[in-house]
Write a protein that holds these residues in place. Structure first.
Motif, mmCIF file in Angstrom:
data_model
loop_
_atom_site.group_PDB
_atom_site.id
_atom_site.type_symbol
_atom_site.label_atom_id
_atom_site.label_comp_id
_atom_site.label_asym_id
_atom_site.label_seq_id
_atom_site.Cartn_x
_atom_site.Cartn_y
_atom_site.Cartn_z
ATOM 1 N N ALA A 157 -22.443 -7.288 20.747
ATOM 2 C CA ALA A 157 -21.874 -5.989 20.382
ATOM 3 C C ALA A 157 -20.357 -5.946 20.532
ATOM 4 C CB ALA A 157 -22.520 -4.886 21.213
ATOM 5 N N LYS A 158 -19.816 -6.503 21.616
ATOM 6 C CA LYS A 158 -18.368 -6.389 21.843
ATOM 7 C C LYS A 158 -17.577 -7.107 20.758
ATOM 8 C CE LYS A 158 -17.879 -10.295 25.037
ATOM 9 N NZ LYS A 158 -19.119 -10.903 24.563
ATOM 10 N N THR A 159 -18.059 -8.262 20.304
ATOM 11 C CA THR A 159 -17.332 -9.012 19.285
ATOM 12 C C THR A 159 -17.491 -8.354 17.919
ATOM 13 O OG1 THR A 159 -17.635 -11.031 20.570
ATOM 14 C CG2 THR A 159 -16.975 -11.303 18.270
ATOM 15 N N ILE A 160 -18.686 -7.888 17.609
ATOM 16 C CA ILE A 160 -18.885 -7.178 16.341
ATOM 17 C C ILE A 160 -18.024 -5.922 16.310
ATOM 18 C CG2 ILE A 160 -20.560 -5.885 14.955
ATOM 19 C CD1 ILE A 160 -22.664 -8.003 15.844
ATOM 20 N N ALA A 169 -40.967 10.131 37.142
ATOM 21 C CA ALA A 169 -41.016 8.878 36.385
ATOM 22 C C ALA A 169 -40.237 7.826 37.160
ATOM 23 C CB ALA A 169 -40.417 9.065 34.993
ATOM 24 N N SER A 170 -40.444 6.578 36.766
ATOM 25 C CA SER A 170 -39.765 5.439 37.370
ATOM 26 C C SER A 170 -38.721 4.910 36.393
ATOM 27 C CB SER A 170 -40.807 4.365 37.675
ATOM 28 O OG SER A 170 -40.228 3.288 38.341
ATOM 29 N N ARG A 171 -37.527 4.567 36.896
ATOM 30 C CA ARG A 171 -36.447 4.027 36.064
ATOM 31 C C ARG A 171 -35.951 2.722 36.683
ATOM 32 N NH1 ARG A 171 -38.257 7.066 32.595
ATOM 33 N NH2 ARG A 171 -37.300 9.067 32.069
ATOM 34 N N GLU A 172 -35.995 1.635 35.900
ATOM 35 C CA GLU A 172 -35.439 0.349 36.326
ATOM 36 C C GLU A 172 -33.995 0.309 35.850
ATOM 37 O OE1 GLU A 172 -38.076 -2.394 34.425
ATOM 38 O OE2 GLU A 172 -39.738 -1.898 35.757
ATOM 39 N N ILE A 173 -33.061 0.096 36.796
ATOM 40 C CA ILE A 173 -31.638 0.208 36.469
ATOM 41 C C ILE A 173 -30.899 -1.049 36.905
ATOM 42 C CG2 ILE A 173 -29.519 1.522 36.873
ATOM 43 C CD1 ILE A 173 -31.377 3.942 37.499
ATOM 44 N N VAL A 174 -30.168 -1.643 35.956
ATOM 45 C CA VAL A 174 -29.305 -2.784 36.241
ATOM 46 C C VAL A 174 -27.901 -2.230 36.505
ATOM 47 C CG1 VAL A 174 -28.253 -4.885 35.317
ATOM 48 C CG2 VAL A 174 -30.664 -4.365 34.825
ATOM 49 N N LYS A 175 -27.346 -2.570 37.659
ATOM 50 C CA LYS A 175 -25.990 -2.153 38.023
ATOM 51 C C LYS A 175 -25.046 -3.328 37.769
ATOM 52 C CE LYS A 175 -25.616 1.466 40.049
ATOM 53 N NZ LYS A 175 -25.327 2.774 39.449
ATOM 54 N N HIS A 176 -23.895 -3.044 37.179
ATOM 55 C CA HIS A 176 -22.916 -4.071 36.796
ATOM 56 C C HIS A 176 -21.522 -3.535 37.098
ATOM 57 C CE1 HIS A 176 -20.424 -6.536 34.092
ATOM 58 N NE2 HIS A 176 -21.403 -7.414 34.106
ATOM 59 N N PRO A 177 -20.586 -4.386 37.542
ATOM 60 C CA PRO A 177 -19.247 -3.897 37.898
ATOM 61 C C PRO A 177 -18.370 -3.513 36.713
ATOM 62 C CG PRO A 177 -19.343 -6.275 38.125
ATOM 63 C CD PRO A 177 -20.747 -5.812 37.836
ATOM 64 N N GLY A 178 -18.823 -3.751 35.498
ATOM 65 C CA GLY A 178 -18.011 -3.475 34.318
ATOM 66 C C GLY A 178 -17.288 -4.727 33.854
ATOM 67 N N ALA A 179 -16.779 -4.679 32.631
ATOM 68 C CA ALA A 179 -16.149 -5.853 32.041
ATOM 69 C C ALA A 179 -15.011 -5.433 31.124
ATOM 70 C CB ALA A 179 -17.185 -6.654 31.250
ATOM 71 N N VAL A 180 -14.216 -6.421 30.770
ATOM 72 C CA VAL A 180 -13.141 -6.245 29.799
ATOM 73 C C VAL A 180 -13.353 -7.253 28.675
ATOM 74 C CG1 VAL A 180 -11.409 -5.332 31.386
ATOM 75 C CG2 VAL A 180 -11.654 -7.804 31.120
ATOM 76 N N ALA A 181 -12.854 -6.916 27.496
ATOM 77 C CA ALA A 181 -12.922 -7.813 26.344
ATOM 78 C C ALA A 181 -11.629 -7.644 25.549
ATOM 79 C CB ALA A 181 -14.135 -7.476 25.478
#
Length: 183
Positions: A163-166, A35-47
């Motif tokens: 989501a992070k604020t909720i 199968a094929s998977r589309e993946i978004v890579k992100h360095p991570g975050a803080v809140a």
């Protein structure tokens, strides 16, 4: 091997931007099919759930993907090699001017694990000192303090809808009820 694990056969970079990158992976499924998977890579975050005299510090800013303004807790992406609490302190001070205080890690969570590896590390900050905000040059926002009841109303009105604020509002509500937060 995990019975649900998907083995990467190949990975093709599609886009590399300032914040995210996109790749398409070909994977072997547990059934043996591919199968094929589309993946978004992100360095991570803080809140940061920042509490000042039993009010939550929020910022309002325009969010282009939504084509509207949002009310959110202060947050931002991690810089490469940056310690989590250091990043949380930096983001809070840049966006609101508040600094110092007592800090506690509440939780870390993935925002959209179906297509992205972004993880957000949520912190509680209390007993803060007010200072001067220094937002990034492309950040336009206002800062205010709101009560738990106002936050709940803003969720109902969908002016708070990320989501992070909720999650921060629900953590705050639990904190008020039990005196405990995070793990």
């Amino acid at each position: 091997m995990n019975k649900f694990e998907e083995i990467t056969i190949s990975s093709e970079p599609i886009f590399k931007g300032k914040i995210i990158s996109l790749q398409v992976d070909q994977v072997q499924l547990p059934s043996g099919e591919t199968a094929s998977r589309e993946i978004v890579k992100h360095p991570g975050a803080v809140a940061v759930l920042a509490l000042v005299e039993d009010k939550m510090l929020v910022v309002e800013q325009y969010r282009k993907p939504l084509e509207r303004s949002q009310i959110e807790i202060p947050a931002g992406k991690l810089d490469q090699g940056e310690a989590l609490e250091t990043a949380a302190r930096r983001e809070l001070e840049e966006e609101t001017g508040y600094h110092g205080g007592e800090w506690k890690h509440i939780s870390s969570f993935y925002t959209s694990p179906g297509f992205a590896d972004e993880i957000v590390h949520l912190y509680l900050a209390e007993n803060l000192t007010q200072g001067q905000a220094r937002p990034d040059e492309d950040e336009f926002l206002t800062c205010e303090l709101i009560t738990l009841e106002q936050a709940q109303q803003l969720i109902r009105e969908q002016r708070i809808s990320d989501a992070k604020t909720i999650m921060a509002v629900y953590a705050w509500q639990l904190y008020r009820l039990t005196g405990q937060i995070g793990g």
